[in-house]
Every structure is written in C-alpha cells, then in structure tokens.
Design a protein around this motif. Structure first.
Motif, PDB file in Angstrom:
ATOM      1  N   ASP A 209       0.815  -1.218   0.000  1.00 60.40           N
ATOM      2  CA  ASP A 209       0.000   0.000   0.000  1.00 60.40           C
ATOM      3  C   ASP A 209       0.853   1.274   0.000  1.00 60.40           C
ATOM      4  O   ASP A 209       0.307   2.381  -0.115  1.00 60.40           O
ATOM      5  CB  ASP A 209      -0.957   0.011   1.188  1.00 60.40           C
ATOM      6  N   GLU A 210       2.169   1.134   0.123  1.00 59.40           N
ATOM      7  CA  GLU A 210       3.053   2.293   0.060  1.00 59.40           C
ATOM      8  C   GLU A 210       3.683   2.477  -1.323  1.00 59.40           C
ATOM      9  O   GLU A 210       4.382   3.460  -1.572  1.00 59.40           O
ATOM     10  CB  GLU A 210       4.167   2.169   1.102  1.00 59.40           C
ATOM     11  N   LEU A 211       3.444   1.526  -2.212  1.00 54.26           N
ATOM     12  CA  LEU A 211       4.037   1.601  -3.544  1.00 54.26           C
ATOM     13  C   LEU A 211       3.301   2.621  -4.408  1.00 54.26           C
ATOM     14  O   LEU A 211       2.088   2.778  -4.311  1.00 54.26           O
ATOM     15  CB  LEU A 211       3.959   0.237  -4.236  1.00 54.26           C
ATOM     16  N   VAL A 212       4.059   3.296  -5.249  1.00 51.49           N
ATOM     17  CA  VAL A 212       3.471   4.053  -6.345  1.00 51.49           C
ATOM     18  C   VAL A 212       3.553   3.163  -7.585  1.00 51.49           C
ATOM     19  O   VAL A 212       4.618   2.616  -7.889  1.00 51.49           O
ATOM     20  CB  VAL A 212       4.220   5.374  -6.591  1.00 51.49           C
ATOM     21  N   LEU A 213       2.433   2.969  -8.263  1.00 50.53           N
ATOM     22  CA  LEU A 213       2.409   2.203  -9.502  1.00 50.53           C
ATOM     23  C   LEU A 213       2.397   3.179 -10.663  1.00 50.53           C
ATOM     24  O   LEU A 213       1.633   4.146 -10.671  1.00 50.53           O
ATOM     25  CB  LEU A 213       1.169   1.304  -9.544  1.00 50.53           C
ATOM     26  N   ALA A 214       3.257   2.950 -11.645  1.00 46.72           N
ATOM     27  CA  ALA A 214       3.382   3.875 -12.768  1.00 46.72           C
ATOM     28  C   ALA A 214       3.493   3.098 -14.066  1.00 46.72           C
ATOM     29  O   ALA A 214       3.940   1.946 -14.093  1.00 46.72           O
ATOM     30  CB  ALA A 214       4.608   4.774 -12.584  1.00 46.72           C
TER      31      ALA A 214
END
Length: 241
Positions: A209-214
């Motif tokens: 839940d702390e990841l940024v998905l790009a």
C-alpha cells in the motif's frame, strides 16, 4: 419510462454499431451472456468507446425501467448474513467495519440489489483471498489511460483490467512499482489484451500500500536500462477496501 435506444444511433459520434453488437451490449447489461461470451465482450469493451457508450445507454434504459415500474423493496433481514456466509467463509471473514466502509447495505433497494449481485459475482470468480486485499486505479491525468488493479497479498498477484488507452505507435507500455525513496522496479510489459496478471516481487509485498504504480511508454521489448526511459503516462496507488 424511457424509450428503447434508437437502433440507428451511432455511439459517441463514431461508426454505427451493428445490430448484433447492440444486442450483445443489452445482454451484457442484463447478465445474459455465457462466461466465454462475457469475457470476449469485456475484452472488446477495453478498446471500444462505442461499445462502452452503448453499454451505458442500456444501463440507463434498464435503470429507468426499474425506477418507473418497480417499487423499492428492502432486503429481508436474513439476506445480509446469508450473503456474508457465501462470500466469506469463517477463515476469511472481513472485519465488522467492512460493509460499513463500502456502504453496501445502506439504503439498499431492489434496483440497487443488482449492483450488489455484481460485486458478489466478482468476488466469487476470484479464489478466496486472505488479507491484505488491495484495490486501486492507475490513470493518466486526462484519463487517456486507465487501469483498475486488484492485489492479492496471499501470493503477490496483481490483477489488471485496462478500461481505456493503448500504447503509442511503435512503443510499448511498461508497469513499474516504486517503493518510497527507492528506484522503480519493473513489473513487466502490458500486452494488447484488456486483462492480465503480474507479480509484485516478494521484497515489496510487505508494504504494497506504500508503492506508487506507474506506467511508462518504452521501446519494443521494454526499457533497455531497467528504469523508465520514456514518458510516464499514468500513476496510481493501492488501498484497502
């Protein structure tokens, strides 16, 4: 009650849909398609604005029928516990606050019960997933590229449904997970289909839940450097239900 959608209408100004496609859109909204037909139709939806517009027309049409001709009916008190037992066995029962957060039972009527049935159907089609179960959207600022994602913390699977957008000519779309203050990690290339799966590496699953998905556009075969080299076209995050 609204009239049946005009059969000579072209969706969103584009090419006119065939009578067969219009009928398929109506059957899709009414959940009359078989599993294979439904999967094939949903794959087409990801890349056809005309089909999506047709589905919206039928959804509004049938919603108006329900509003005009069907009186709201409150569910029986036994409906909630029965659905809860069906969706969530004792080993995977959500916390009591789950339903309050999604608001499923607040103001539920007969017309709205169809949406609850769709939610139940989606959950039934997935294996029983222990927590954490996270959802999110990866989208461009102008909505030219949008993906819905569902993360299963049990095995690190990220299920992807693309609702809008394609790669630029001569380029491919690559998905990245970006931990806080760390370098991006490639999760692979997005193929041409509307749906797919990938795995989040084990080292990143504890704080998904702390990841940024790009998503970036890259040359054929993906980034040659192991980091994004093209334009970052969409970003998003995961969050609990």
């Amino acid at each position: 009650m609204t009239d049946t959608p005009d059969p000579d209408r072209g969706a969103v100004g584009g090419p006119r849909l065939s009578d067969e496609d219009r009928a398929l859109a109506a059957e899709y909204v009414l959940h009359l398609l078989g599993p294979d037909e439904r999967s094939e139709f949903e794959a087409r939806l990801g890349f056809s604005a005309a089909l999506r517009a047709e589905v919206q027309v039928w959804e509004a049409h049938f919603a108006d029928i329900a509003a005009d001709e069907i009186k709201p009916v409150a569910p029986q008190p036994s409906a909630k516990p029965l659905l809860m037992r069906g969706l969530f066995p004792e080993t995977a029962r959500p916390s009591p606050g789950f339903w309050q957060r999604v608001g499923l039972w607040r103001g539920l009527t007969f017309a709205g019960f169809g949406a609850a049935a769709v939610l139940g159907g989606l959950l039934f089609t997935q294996p029983q997933m222990p927590a954490p179960l996270l959802v999110g959207e990866i989208s461009a600022e102008d909505d030219s590229l949008r993906l819905l994602v569902l993360y299963d913390g049990a095995d690190g699977t990220l299920r992807i449904t693309r609702t809008d957008g394609v790669s630029p000519p001569g380029r491919v779309l690559e998905l990245w997970a970006i931990p806080p203050d760390e370098a991006p990690v490639s999760l692979g290339l997005l193929d041409a289909s509307a749906q797919g799966t990938t795995q989040i590496p084990p080292a990143l699953r504890g704080a998904a839940d702390e990841l940024v998905l790009a998503i970036s556009d890259e040359p054929p075969g993906g980034s040659p450097t192991g980091a994004p080299t093209g334009t970052v076209r969409a970003i998003g995050r995961l969050a609990g239900l």
